[in-house]
Scaffold this motif. Structure first.
Motif, PDB file in Angstrom:
ATOM      1  N   PRO A 145      82.051  79.653  43.156  1.00 18.19           N
ATOM      2  CA  PRO A 145      82.710  78.746  44.105  1.00 18.19           C
ATOM      3  C   PRO A 145      84.121  78.383  43.646  1.00 18.19           C
ATOM      4  N   ARG A 171      77.035  86.559  50.959  1.00 20.82           N
ATOM      5  CA  ARG A 171      77.724  85.293  51.211  1.00 20.82           C
ATOM      6  C   ARG A 171      76.851  84.359  52.037  1.00 20.82           C
ATOM      7  N   ALA A 215      86.206  81.065  47.129  1.00 19.01           N
ATOM      8  CA  ALA A 215      84.951  81.498  46.517  1.00 19.01           C
ATOM      9  C   ALA A 215      84.968  83.015  46.391  1.00 19.01           C
ATOM     10  N   PHE A 241      74.254  82.349  49.978  1.00 19.67           N
ATOM     11  CA  PHE A 241      74.724  81.184  49.239  1.00 19.67           C
ATOM     12  C   PHE A 241      75.183  80.057  50.153  1.00 19.67           C
ATOM     13  N   GLU A 242      75.344  80.359  51.440  1.00 25.67           N
ATOM     14  CA  GLU A 242      75.691  79.323  52.414  1.00 25.67           C
ATOM     15  C   GLU A 242      74.458  78.671  53.048  1.00 25.67           C
ATOM     16  N   SER A 271      77.323  75.653  43.853  1.00 20.98           N
ATOM     17  CA  SER A 271      77.562  75.845  45.279  1.00 20.98           C
ATOM     18  C   SER A 271      76.915  74.761  46.136  1.00 20.98           C
ATOM     19  N   THR A 277      71.765  78.959  37.841  1.00 24.48           N
ATOM     20  CA  THR A 277      73.177  78.657  37.688  1.00 24.48           C
ATOM     21  C   THR A 277      73.620  78.884  36.254  1.00 24.48           C
ATOM     22  N   THR A 296      82.303  86.394  45.676  1.00 24.96           N
ATOM     23  CA  THR A 296      80.933  86.883  45.577  1.00 24.96           C
ATOM     24  C   THR A 296      80.960  88.348  45.163  1.00 24.96           C
ATOM     25  N   ASP A 309      76.862  80.589  40.197  1.00 25.44           N
ATOM     26  CA  ASP A 309      75.469  80.636  40.641  1.00 25.44           C
ATOM     27  C   ASP A 309      75.093  82.097  40.804  1.00 25.44           C
ATOM     28  N   HIS A 334      77.907  84.354  42.556  1.00 24.36           N
ATOM     29  CA  HIS A 334      78.742  83.552  43.456  1.00 24.36           C
ATOM     30  C   HIS A 334      79.546  82.568  42.611  1.00 24.36           C
TER      31      HIS A 334
END
Length: 338
Positions: free
Chosen positions: A198, A86, A279, A89-90, A6, A112, A281, A126, A196
């Motif tokens: 991607p 979310r 993506a 992970f951003e 990610s 990961t 999640t 991840d 997550h």
């Protein structure tokens, strides 16, 4: 941190280290599965519903998976849980760096793939792993960004644990075990896994997670995005996609519950595929025995006509065997069969 999928930008191809051998690749799209039972829990209050108990036992015997609706966890909380997952992970790389770790003994860690340092091929995922019971012992080690992360995830972890224990009590009833059989040591270890996946440039070459069954008692998974079919289960040698139902939880039986039930309930193989555009999640809650707990077929299920199918062992030994066997793509149950 550069290992996180990610955190990489402009990935227009699948790196060689993520390309699976041809025999392990997902291949064509799997058909949607209409066999996974959908069970209505009636708001999470149906302790004495014999029909409900029978549905859960039948699904756990025949498939090892079912989807749970009307389970009593508020939709607003489920929306909030997916949103903060979310958002985590951003976050900028520097906000996540402090909890990145490849040490599986860490109670809160971001990592990961599965075992990045020791695996030949990596997986397109991840993950954030959190010890979550007792909550007051672990929540201070959880991420403090996004700012409401601990509050939202903490509320969810308590409610999903209560739901998991309710399911285990219904399973007790269905198997003929005494109420509360799975309380205390058999269920006092709980993990949350925020996964997550991607977007992947070529989903046909890699997987988010490989074929496996869970090691623990029972897993409750919130899939989140209903427009994607990332989870696949194996039935009679064929892979099927599990359609995400809005606000449903996917429940699956783990190896440990199969052993305690003396093979009456079945763990099921599953995997995760990736998506080229979107993506995905998910939030999994795993209920485990304590590591020192003795695991064996329940005595009440053993008689002259039903001898034990598995030998007794400490859970920590089985957990270690499970990790090694799963990475080698063999079933850890084979090593414990009588």
């Amino acid at each position: 941190m550069e290992k996180l999928i990610s955190s990489r930008s402009n990935l227009h191809y699948v790196p060689d280290s993520y390309i699976l051998p041809p025999e392990s690749r997902p291949g064509n799209d799997a058909p949607l599965c209409n066999m996974v039972p959908v069970i209505d829990l009636g708001g999470g209050l149906s302790f004495d519903n014999s029909s409900l108990t029978q549905q859960i036992i039948k699904a756990s015997q025949e498939f090892g998976f079912f989807q749970l609706v009307n389970h009593g966890i508020p939709k607003k909380l489920l929306d909030d849980v997916m949103q903060v997952a979310r958002e985590f992970f951003e976050l900028p790389i520097e906000d996540k760096a402090a909890i990145y770790s490849e040490d599986p003994k860490q109670g809160c860690r971001l990592y990961t793939s599965i075992d990045y340092a020791n695996e030949d091929v990596h997986y397109w995922r991840d993950a954030l792993r959190l010890l979550s019971h007792p909550l007051e012992q672990h929540i201070q080690n959880w991420p403090n960004k996004p700012t409401r992360y601990r509050d939202v995830m903490g509320s969810y972890s308590v409610k999903v644990r209560k739901l998991g224990l309710l399911l285990l009590d219904l399973i007790c009833k269905g198997l003929g075990l005494e109420s509360g059989y799975f309380n205390d040591e058999l269920s006092n270890f709980q993990l949350m896994g925020i996964n997550h996946y991607p977007p992947c440039p070529d989903p046909s070459l890699t997987l988010g997670l490989p074929k496996h069954s869970d090691v623990n008692l029972i897993t409750l998974l919130l899939q989140g995005e209903t427009e994607m079919h990332g989870l696949q289960v194996c039935k009679d040698g064929q892979w099927f996609a599990v359609e995400p139902l809005p606000y449903a939880l996917v429940v699956n039986i783990g190896h440990t519950l199969q052993i305690i039930s003396n093979g009456k309930l079945m763990s099921a193989d599953h995997r995760v595929v990736t998506n080229k555009r979107l993506a995905r999640t998910t939030i999994a809650s795993f209920i485990h025995p304590s590591l020192s707990c003795q695991i064996e077929p329940a005595e009440a299920l053993i008689d002259d006509c039903n001898p034990p199918l598995f030998k007794a062992f400490e859970y920590k030994d089985f957990y270690s065997t499970y990790m090694t066997a799963t990475h080698a793509r063999v079933s850890p149950l084979e090593l414990y069969k009588l």
